[in-house]
Design a protein around this motif. Structure first.
Motif, mmCIF file in Angstrom:
data_model
loop_
_atom_site.group_PDB
_atom_site.id
_atom_site.type_symbol
_atom_site.label_atom_id
_atom_site.label_comp_id
_atom_site.label_asym_id
_atom_site.label_seq_id
_atom_site.Cartn_x
_atom_site.Cartn_y
_atom_site.Cartn_z
ATOM 1 N N ARG A 14 0.869 -1.172 0.000
ATOM 2 C CA ARG A 14 0.000 0.000 0.000
ATOM 3 C C ARG A 14 0.915 1.233 0.000
ATOM 4 O O ARG A 14 1.609 1.518 0.979
ATOM 5 N N CYS A 25 -4.286 -2.922 6.377
ATOM 6 C CA CYS A 25 -4.682 -1.575 5.974
ATOM 7 C C CYS A 25 -6.075 -1.284 6.520
ATOM 8 O O CYS A 25 -6.947 -2.157 6.501
ATOM 9 N N ALA A 26 -6.278 -0.045 6.975
ATOM 10 C CA ALA A 26 -7.618 0.351 7.445
ATOM 11 C C ALA A 26 -8.638 0.212 6.319
ATOM 12 O O ALA A 26 -9.831 0.075 6.559
ATOM 13 N N ALA A 75 -1.371 2.234 8.439
ATOM 14 C CA ALA A 75 -0.919 3.600 8.143
ATOM 15 C C ALA A 75 0.030 4.149 9.205
ATOM 16 O O ALA A 75 0.772 5.099 8.949
ATOM 17 N N TYR A 117 -7.641 9.000 7.090
ATOM 18 C CA TYR A 117 -7.741 7.873 8.017
ATOM 19 C C TYR A 117 -8.641 8.205 9.197
ATOM 20 O O TYR A 117 -8.288 8.030 10.365
HETATM 21 MO MO LIG Z 1 -3.431 1.491 4.834
#
Ligand SMILES: [Mo]
Ligand SMILES: Nc1nc2c(c(=O)[nH]1)N[C@H]1C(S)=C(S)[C@@H](COP(=O)(O)O)O[C@H]1N2
Length: 418
Positions: free
Chosen positions: A87, A134-135, A249, A274
Protein backbone atom coordinates in the motif's frame (compact mmCIF):
# COMPACT_ATOMS: atom_id res chain seq x y z
CA UNK A 1 22.02 -1.89 33.22
CA UNK A 2 20.59 -5.14 34.59
CA UNK A 3 17.12 -4.43 33.24
CA UNK A 4 18.59 -3.92 29.81
CA UNK A 5 20.69 -7.07 30.06
CA UNK A 6 17.62 -9.16 30.79
CA UNK A 7 15.91 -7.70 27.79
CA UNK A 8 18.96 -8.03 25.58
CA UNK A 9 19.07 -11.76 26.16
CA UNK A 10 15.72 -11.95 24.37
CA UNK A 11 17.08 -10.20 21.32
CA UNK A 12 18.69 -11.76 18.34
CA UNK A 13 21.43 -9.86 16.59
CA UNK A 14 21.40 -11.34 13.15
CA UNK A 15 22.88 -8.44 11.27
CA UNK A 16 25.98 -6.64 12.44
CA UNK A 17 27.43 -3.33 11.37
CA UNK A 18 29.78 -4.82 8.80
CA UNK A 19 27.01 -6.84 7.20
CA UNK A 20 24.79 -3.80 7.17
CA UNK A 21 27.41 -1.73 5.38
CA UNK A 22 27.86 -4.48 2.81
CA UNK A 23 24.13 -4.52 2.19
CA UNK A 24 23.98 -0.75 2.01
CA UNK A 25 26.85 -0.70 -0.46
CA UNK A 26 24.95 -3.09 -2.69
CA UNK A 27 22.20 -0.54 -3.25
CA UNK A 28 18.46 -0.68 -2.72
CA UNK A 29 16.56 -3.34 -0.85
CA UNK A 30 15.10 -4.78 -3.99
CA UNK A 31 18.51 -5.24 -5.56
CA UNK A 32 19.71 -6.99 -2.42
CA UNK A 33 16.90 -9.44 -2.62
CA UNK A 34 17.09 -10.00 -6.31
CA UNK A 35 18.19 -13.54 -5.84
CA UNK A 36 16.40 -16.59 -7.23
CA UNK A 37 13.23 -17.29 -5.32
CA UNK A 38 12.21 -13.68 -4.86
CA UNK A 39 10.17 -13.63 -8.01
CA UNK A 40 11.93 -11.03 -10.08
CA UNK A 41 15.21 -10.45 -11.82
CA UNK A 42 18.04 -8.32 -10.52
CA UNK A 43 17.97 -5.74 -13.26
CA UNK A 44 14.29 -4.91 -13.02
CA UNK A 45 13.52 -1.59 -11.37
CA UNK A 46 12.22 -2.15 -7.86
CA UNK A 47 9.09 -0.13 -8.54
CA UNK A 48 7.78 -2.64 -11.01
CA UNK A 49 8.94 -5.68 -9.15
CA UNK A 50 5.71 -6.47 -7.37
CA UNK A 51 3.50 -5.92 -10.37
CA UNK A 52 5.62 -8.50 -12.17
CA UNK A 53 5.27 -10.88 -9.28
CA UNK A 54 2.64 -13.52 -9.90
CA UNK A 55 1.63 -13.45 -6.26
CA UNK A 56 -0.20 -10.13 -6.16
CA UNK A 57 -3.26 -8.67 -7.84
CA UNK A 58 -2.39 -5.10 -8.78
CA UNK A 59 -5.14 -2.66 -7.73
CA UNK A 60 -3.22 0.39 -9.00
CA UNK A 61 0.07 0.60 -10.90
CA UNK A 62 1.18 4.10 -9.96
CA UNK A 63 1.31 4.30 -7.03
CA UNK A 64 1.65 0.59 -6.63
CA UNK A 65 -1.14 -1.01 -4.61
CA UNK A 66 -1.50 -4.75 -4.69
CA UNK A 67 -2.94 -7.63 -2.67
CA UNK A 68 -2.63 -11.41 -2.87
CA UNK A 69 -5.49 -13.69 -3.93
CA UNK A 70 -7.24 -14.90 -0.77
CA UNK A 71 -6.52 -18.60 -1.22
CA UNK A 72 -2.79 -17.77 -1.43
CA UNK A 73 -3.04 -15.51 1.60
CA UNK A 74 -3.96 -18.41 3.87
CA UNK A 75 -1.37 -20.78 2.41
CA UNK A 76 1.16 -19.58 5.03
CA UNK A 77 0.68 -18.27 8.56
CA UNK A 78 3.83 -16.20 7.99
CA UNK A 79 3.11 -14.34 4.77
CA UNK A 80 6.01 -14.60 2.28
CA UNK A 81 7.20 -11.12 1.36
CA UNK A 82 6.21 -11.49 -2.29
CA UNK A 83 2.65 -12.37 -1.24
CA UNK A 84 2.39 -9.45 1.22
CA UNK A 85 0.09 -6.59 0.21
CA UNK A 86 1.66 -3.30 -0.84
CA UNK A 87 0.00 0.00 0.00
CA UNK A 88 1.79 3.13 -1.24
CA UNK A 89 0.51 6.67 -1.61
CA UNK A 90 3.30 7.65 -4.00
CA UNK A 91 6.36 6.32 -5.76
CA UNK A 92 8.97 4.38 -3.84
CA UNK A 93 11.56 7.05 -2.94
CA UNK A 94 15.10 6.66 -4.17
CA UNK A 95 17.25 6.25 -1.10
CA UNK A 96 20.95 5.76 -0.56
CA UNK A 97 21.14 3.41 2.40
CA UNK A 98 24.69 4.49 3.17
CA UNK A 99 23.69 8.08 3.83
CA UNK A 100 20.04 7.61 4.82
CA UNK A 101 19.50 9.02 8.30
CA UNK A 102 16.78 9.04 10.91
CA UNK A 103 16.46 12.23 12.91
CA UNK A 104 14.85 12.30 16.35
CA UNK A 105 13.84 15.75 17.55
CA UNK A 106 11.12 17.71 19.35
CA UNK A 107 10.57 17.32 23.10
CA UNK A 108 13.84 15.49 23.72
CA UNK A 109 16.95 16.48 25.70
CA UNK A 110 19.33 15.20 23.06
CA UNK A 111 18.19 15.22 19.44
CA UNK A 112 19.66 12.34 17.45
CA UNK A 113 20.75 11.85 13.87
CA UNK A 114 21.37 8.18 13.16
CA UNK A 115 22.44 6.30 10.06
CA UNK A 116 20.75 2.93 9.80
CA UNK A 117 23.98 1.06 10.54
CA UNK A 118 24.37 3.13 13.72
CA UNK A 119 20.79 2.42 14.72
CA UNK A 120 21.32 -1.31 14.34
CA UNK A 121 24.65 -1.18 16.15
CA UNK A 122 23.69 1.03 19.08
CA UNK A 123 20.24 -0.11 20.10
CA UNK A 124 18.71 -3.40 21.25
CA UNK A 125 17.21 -5.37 18.40
CA UNK A 126 14.08 -7.46 18.67
CA UNK A 127 12.41 -9.85 16.28
CA UNK A 128 8.64 -10.17 16.46
CA UNK A 129 5.79 -11.54 14.40
CA UNK A 130 2.91 -9.12 13.92
CA UNK A 131 0.03 -8.77 11.50
CA UNK A 132 -0.21 -5.58 9.49
CA UNK A 133 -3.48 -4.60 7.88
CA UNK A 134 -4.68 -1.58 5.97
CA UNK A 135 -7.62 0.35 7.44
CA UNK A 136 -9.04 0.11 3.92
CA UNK A 137 -8.97 -3.69 3.86
CA UNK A 138 -12.37 -4.96 2.56
CA UNK A 139 -13.26 -1.48 1.31
CA UNK A 140 -14.79 -2.91 -1.87
CA UNK A 141 -17.60 -4.58 0.07
CA UNK A 142 -18.84 -1.15 1.24
CA UNK A 143 -19.91 -0.41 -2.35
CA UNK A 144 -22.87 -2.72 -1.79
CA UNK A 145 -24.20 -0.09 0.63
CA UNK A 146 -23.00 3.08 -1.15
CA UNK A 147 -20.01 3.66 -3.46
CA UNK A 148 -16.65 4.43 -1.88
CA UNK A 149 -13.58 5.84 -3.64
CA UNK A 150 -9.97 4.81 -3.12
CA UNK A 151 -8.10 1.59 -3.73
CA UNK A 152 -10.72 -1.13 -4.14
CA UNK A 153 -9.31 -3.61 -1.65
CA UNK A 154 -10.87 -6.98 -1.23
CA UNK A 155 -9.89 -8.87 1.94
CA UNK A 156 -6.19 -9.30 1.08
CA UNK A 157 -4.78 -6.01 2.39
CA UNK A 158 -3.39 -7.88 5.38
CA UNK A 159 -0.31 -9.97 6.08
CA UNK A 160 1.63 -11.48 8.94
CA UNK A 161 5.40 -11.06 8.92
CA UNK A 162 8.44 -11.38 11.11
CA UNK A 163 9.82 -7.89 11.68
CA UNK A 164 13.24 -7.19 13.09
CA UNK A 165 14.72 -3.92 14.18
CA UNK A 166 15.54 -1.49 16.95
CA UNK A 167 13.07 -1.00 19.78
CA UNK A 168 11.58 2.50 19.50
CA UNK A 169 11.38 3.06 23.27
CA UNK A 170 15.14 2.53 23.58
CA UNK A 171 15.85 5.25 21.04
CA UNK A 172 13.43 7.58 22.78
CA UNK A 173 15.11 6.86 26.13
CA UNK A 174 18.51 7.63 24.59
CA UNK A 175 17.14 10.93 23.29
CA UNK A 176 15.63 11.72 26.69
CA UNK A 177 11.89 12.35 26.40
CA UNK A 178 10.88 15.54 28.19
CA UNK A 179 7.88 15.98 30.46
CA UNK A 180 4.77 17.01 28.59
CA UNK A 181 5.53 14.73 25.64
CA UNK A 182 2.47 12.75 24.56
CA UNK A 183 2.90 11.70 20.93
CA UNK A 184 5.60 10.31 18.65
CA UNK A 185 5.42 11.49 15.04
CA UNK A 186 6.74 9.44 12.14
CA UNK A 187 7.54 10.75 8.68
CA UNK A 188 8.62 8.92 5.54
CA UNK A 189 10.90 9.96 2.68
CA UNK A 190 8.29 9.47 -0.06
CA UNK A 191 7.29 12.72 -1.73
CA UNK A 192 3.54 13.21 -1.96
CA UNK A 193 1.09 15.98 -2.64
CA UNK A 194 -1.88 16.98 -0.53
CA UNK A 195 -4.25 19.74 -1.72
CA UNK A 196 -1.59 20.94 -4.14
CA UNK A 197 1.14 21.16 -1.50
CA UNK A 198 4.18 18.90 -1.33
CA UNK A 199 4.12 16.66 1.72
CA UNK A 200 5.44 13.40 3.10
CA UNK A 201 3.52 10.42 4.36
CA UNK A 202 3.38 10.51 8.15
CA UNK A 203 1.40 10.06 11.29
CA UNK A 204 1.89 9.52 15.00
CA UNK A 205 1.24 7.16 17.86
CA UNK A 206 0.62 8.02 21.51
CA UNK A 207 3.86 8.05 23.54
CA UNK A 208 2.21 5.54 25.85
CA UNK A 209 2.01 3.01 22.99
CA UNK A 210 5.63 3.73 21.99
CA UNK A 211 6.75 2.90 25.53
CA UNK A 212 4.43 -0.09 26.04
CA UNK A 213 7.09 -2.80 25.69
CA UNK A 214 6.69 -6.27 27.14
CA UNK A 215 9.50 -8.86 27.18
CA UNK A 216 8.09 -10.40 24.00
CA UNK A 217 6.59 -7.42 22.18
CA UNK A 218 7.82 -3.87 21.73
CA UNK A 219 5.29 -1.03 21.69
CA UNK A 220 6.82 -0.22 18.32
CA UNK A 221 9.80 -1.33 16.31
CA UNK A 222 12.02 0.54 13.85
CA UNK A 223 12.34 -2.38 11.47
CA UNK A 224 15.18 -2.98 9.04
CA UNK A 225 14.16 -6.56 8.23
CA UNK A 226 11.04 -8.37 7.12
CA UNK A 227 10.92 -12.16 7.11
CA UNK A 228 14.66 -12.48 7.87
CA UNK A 229 15.81 -10.33 4.95
CA UNK A 230 16.34 -6.58 4.57
CA UNK A 231 13.10 -4.74 3.84
CA UNK A 232 12.31 -4.66 0.14
CA UNK A 233 12.00 -1.26 -1.53
CA UNK A 234 8.18 -1.43 -1.60
CA UNK A 235 7.95 -2.33 2.07
CA UNK A 236 10.09 0.59 3.24
CA UNK A 237 13.81 -0.11 2.75
CA UNK A 238 15.94 0.79 4.61
CA UNK A 239 13.79 1.60 7.67
CA UNK A 240 10.15 1.61 8.70
CA UNK A 241 8.15 1.73 11.89
CA UNK A 242 6.07 -1.31 12.78
CA UNK A 243 3.35 -0.68 15.34
CA UNK A 244 1.79 -4.00 16.39
CA UNK A 245 -1.99 -3.81 16.74
CA UNK A 246 -2.33 -0.49 14.92
CA UNK A 247 -3.71 0.16 11.44
CA UNK A 248 -1.06 -0.16 8.74
CA UNK A 249 -0.92 3.60 8.14
CA UNK A 250 0.93 4.06 11.46
CA UNK A 251 3.74 1.78 10.30
CA UNK A 252 5.55 4.42 8.27
CA UNK A 253 7.85 3.22 5.49
CA UNK A 254 11.14 4.88 4.45
CA UNK A 255 11.15 6.40 7.94
CA UNK A 256 13.59 9.30 8.22
CA UNK A 257 12.07 11.56 10.83
CA UNK A 258 10.71 11.14 14.36
CA UNK A 259 9.40 14.09 16.35
CA UNK A 260 8.36 13.85 20.00
CA UNK A 261 5.53 16.25 20.76
CA UNK A 262 2.74 17.17 23.14
CA UNK A 263 0.35 17.04 20.14
CA UNK A 264 -0.65 14.38 17.63
CA UNK A 265 1.07 14.78 14.25
CA UNK A 266 -0.34 17.54 12.03
CA UNK A 267 0.47 15.35 9.01
CA UNK A 268 -2.45 14.98 6.57
CA UNK A 269 -2.52 11.20 7.03
CA UNK A 270 -3.20 11.54 10.74
CA UNK A 271 -4.91 14.91 11.11
CA UNK A 272 -7.20 14.70 8.11
CA UNK A 273 -7.21 11.30 6.42
CA UNK A 274 -7.74 7.87 8.02
CA UNK A 275 -10.82 9.02 9.88
CA UNK A 276 -14.37 7.71 9.98
CA UNK A 277 -16.53 10.42 8.40
CA UNK A 278 -19.73 10.24 6.37
CA UNK A 279 -19.39 13.55 4.53
CA UNK A 280 -16.62 15.57 2.91
CA UNK A 281 -16.73 18.56 5.27
CA UNK A 282 -13.45 19.75 6.78
CA UNK A 283 -15.30 20.28 10.06
CA UNK A 284 -16.36 16.61 10.16
CA UNK A 285 -12.79 15.50 9.58
CA UNK A 286 -11.48 17.86 12.25
CA UNK A 287 -14.01 16.54 14.76
CA UNK A 288 -13.31 12.84 14.10
CA UNK A 289 -10.51 11.18 16.09
CA UNK A 290 -7.58 9.54 14.24
CA UNK A 291 -7.75 5.77 13.83
CA UNK A 292 -5.14 3.81 15.73
CA UNK A 293 -6.01 0.28 16.88
CA UNK A 294 -7.19 -2.50 14.64
CA UNK A 295 -10.66 -3.84 15.26
CA UNK A 296 -11.77 -7.48 15.30
CA UNK A 297 -12.01 -8.76 11.72
CA UNK A 298 -11.85 -11.84 9.56
CA UNK A 299 -12.61 -13.30 6.16
CA UNK A 300 -13.36 -16.55 4.42
CA UNK A 301 -10.46 -17.19 2.02
CA UNK A 302 -11.34 -20.69 0.81
CA UNK A 303 -13.59 -21.13 -1.10
CA UNK A 304 -12.61 -17.86 -2.72
CA UNK A 305 -15.45 -15.37 -3.24
CA UNK A 306 -16.24 -14.81 -6.92
CA UNK A 307 -17.83 -11.70 -8.40
CA UNK A 308 -21.04 -13.70 -8.88
CA UNK A 309 -21.09 -16.87 -6.79
CA UNK A 310 -19.43 -20.21 -6.39
CA UNK A 311 -21.52 -23.19 -7.46
CA UNK A 312 -21.58 -26.47 -5.52
CA UNK A 313 -23.68 -29.60 -6.01
CA UNK A 314 -26.29 -30.02 -3.28
CA UNK A 315 -25.10 -32.23 -0.43
CA UNK A 316 -21.40 -31.60 -0.94
CA UNK A 317 -19.06 -31.25 2.04
CA UNK A 318 -16.86 -28.16 1.78
CA UNK A 319 -13.90 -27.12 3.88
CA UNK A 320 -14.24 -23.44 4.65
CA UNK A 321 -11.13 -21.64 5.91
CA UNK A 322 -9.84 -18.15 6.48
CA UNK A 323 -8.11 -15.70 8.78
CA UNK A 324 -9.24 -14.01 11.98
CA UNK A 325 -7.70 -10.84 13.45
CA UNK A 326 -8.17 -9.83 17.09
CA UNK A 327 -8.65 -6.21 18.17
CA UNK A 328 -5.33 -4.39 18.52
CA UNK A 329 -5.19 -4.09 22.30
CA UNK A 330 -2.36 -5.80 24.20
CA UNK A 331 -3.05 -9.47 24.99
CA UNK A 332 -6.17 -9.63 22.84
CA UNK A 333 -6.49 -12.94 20.99
CA UNK A 334 -9.01 -14.63 18.73
CA UNK A 335 -11.24 -16.89 20.80
CA UNK A 336 -13.98 -18.00 18.41
CA UNK A 337 -14.79 -18.18 14.72
CA UNK A 338 -18.26 -19.21 13.61
CA UNK A 339 -19.65 -20.02 10.21
CA UNK A 340 -23.30 -19.86 9.15
CA UNK A 341 -24.89 -21.48 6.11
CA UNK A 342 -28.41 -20.25 6.88
CA UNK A 343 -28.00 -16.49 6.67
CA UNK A 344 -26.85 -16.06 10.26
CA UNK A 345 -29.72 -17.88 12.02
CA UNK A 346 -27.45 -20.64 13.36
CA UNK A 347 -23.69 -20.85 13.69
CA UNK A 348 -21.13 -23.65 13.55
CA UNK A 349 -17.87 -23.30 15.49
CA UNK A 350 -14.74 -23.45 13.36
CA UNK A 351 -11.52 -25.08 14.48
CA UNK A 352 -8.85 -22.50 15.36
CA UNK A 353 -5.40 -23.28 14.02
CA UNK A 354 -2.02 -22.58 15.58
CA UNK A 355 -1.50 -21.24 19.08
CA UNK A 356 -2.83 -17.73 19.41
CA UNK A 357 -0.22 -14.98 19.45
CA UNK A 358 -0.83 -11.36 20.44
CA UNK A 359 -1.18 -8.93 17.53
CA UNK A 360 -1.30 -11.82 15.08
CA UNK A 361 -3.99 -13.26 12.93
CA UNK A 362 -5.21 -16.79 13.53
CA UNK A 363 -6.23 -19.23 10.83
CA UNK A 364 -9.33 -21.38 11.13
CA UNK A 365 -11.24 -24.02 9.22
CA UNK A 366 -14.48 -25.94 9.37
CA UNK A 367 -16.14 -28.61 7.26
CA UNK A 368 -19.78 -27.90 6.38
CA UNK A 369 -22.31 -29.89 4.42
CA UNK A 370 -24.31 -27.83 1.95
CA UNK A 371 -27.81 -29.28 1.80
CA UNK A 372 -30.21 -26.38 1.58
CA UNK A 373 -30.93 -25.46 -2.04
CA UNK A 374 -32.13 -22.04 -0.86
CA UNK A 375 -28.80 -21.14 0.73
CA UNK A 376 -27.16 -18.02 -0.70
CA UNK A 377 -23.87 -17.60 1.12
CA UNK A 378 -21.29 -18.81 3.57
CA UNK A 379 -20.92 -16.32 6.42
CA UNK A 380 -18.12 -16.05 8.98
CA UNK A 381 -17.69 -13.95 12.09
CA UNK A 382 -14.85 -13.67 14.60
CA UNK A 383 -14.95 -13.09 18.36
CA UNK A 384 -11.88 -12.01 20.35
CA UNK A 385 -10.88 -12.22 24.01
CA UNK A 386 -12.08 -8.66 24.68
CA UNK A 387 -15.58 -9.87 23.77
CA UNK A 388 -15.60 -7.92 20.49
CA UNK A 389 -17.51 -9.66 17.67
CA UNK A 390 -17.66 -8.79 13.99
CA UNK A 391 -20.97 -6.98 13.48
CA UNK A 392 -23.50 -8.02 10.87
CA UNK A 393 -22.97 -4.65 9.17
CA UNK A 394 -20.08 -2.24 9.73
CA UNK A 395 -20.96 1.46 9.55
CA UNK A 396 -20.50 2.78 6.02
CA UNK A 397 -18.07 5.69 5.88
CA UNK A 398 -16.92 7.96 3.08
CA UNK A 399 -13.37 6.58 2.86
CA UNK A 400 -14.33 2.96 3.36
CA UNK A 401 -12.24 2.24 6.44
CA UNK A 402 -12.57 -0.42 9.12
CA UNK A 403 -14.97 -2.73 7.30
CA UNK A 404 -15.37 -5.64 9.71
CA UNK A 405 -18.88 -6.79 8.76
CA UNK A 406 -19.62 -10.51 8.79
CA UNK A 407 -17.74 -11.90 5.81
CA UNK A 408 -20.04 -13.32 3.13
CA UNK A 409 -19.07 -15.63 0.27
CA UNK A 410 -21.93 -15.98 -2.24
CA UNK A 411 -22.73 -19.59 -3.19
CA UNK A 412 -25.44 -21.33 -5.15
CA UNK A 413 -26.33 -25.02 -4.92
CA UNK A 414 -27.38 -27.13 -7.88
CA UNK A 415 -29.69 -30.07 -7.38
CA UNK A 416 -28.18 -33.49 -8.14
CA UNK A 417 -28.33 -34.26 -11.82
CA UNK A 418 -29.15 -37.90 -12.40
MO1 LIG B 1 -3.43 1.49 4.83
N1 LIG C 1 6.05 6.36 3.85
C1 LIG C 1 4.91 5.67 3.72
N2 LIG C 1 4.57 4.82 4.69
C2 LIG C 1 3.42 4.11 4.59
C3 LIG C 1 2.54 4.28 3.50
C4 LIG C 1 2.93 5.18 2.47
O1 LIG C 1 2.25 5.37 1.46
N3 LIG C 1 4.12 5.86 2.62
N4 LIG C 1 1.36 3.58 3.47
C5 LIG C 1 0.85 3.16 4.79
C6 LIG C 1 -0.29 2.29 4.73
S1 LIG C 1 -1.79 3.04 4.46
C7 LIG C 1 -0.21 0.95 4.99
S2 LIG C 1 -1.58 0.00 5.07
C8 LIG C 1 1.11 0.30 5.19
C9 LIG C 1 1.32 -0.80 4.17
O2 LIG C 1 2.56 -1.40 4.34
P1 LIG C 1 3.09 -2.39 3.23
O3 LIG C 1 3.05 -1.70 1.90
O4 LIG C 1 4.44 -2.79 3.66
O5 LIG C 1 2.15 -3.58 3.24
O6 LIG C 1 2.18 1.22 5.07
C10 LIG C 1 1.93 2.49 5.61
N5 LIG C 1 3.14 3.26 5.59
Amino acid sequence: MPENDARMSQKIYSINRRQWLQLAAAGSGAALLASPGWGWAADEPAKHAASKSKSLIVRSEDPLNAEPPLDQLVANWLTPTDAFYIRSHGAVPKVDAKTFTLTVSGLVDKPLVLRVDELVERFPIQSVVATLTCAGNRRKEFNQIKPVGGVQWEAGAIGNARWKGAILSEILKAAGVQTGAKHVWFEGADELESSGHPTHFGGSIPLEKAMADTPTMPGALLATEMNDAPLTAEHGFPLRSVVPGYIGARSVKWLNRIVVSNQPSPNHYLADAYKLVTDDEASSRAAAPPLYENIVNGAICVPKAKSTWTIFPKGVRVIVSGYALPSGQADCTVTKVEVSIDGGKTWINAELEKASAPYCWRFWKVSVQLDDLKMKELIARVTDSSGAVQPEKAEWNLKGYMNNSWYRTPVRLLPHLI
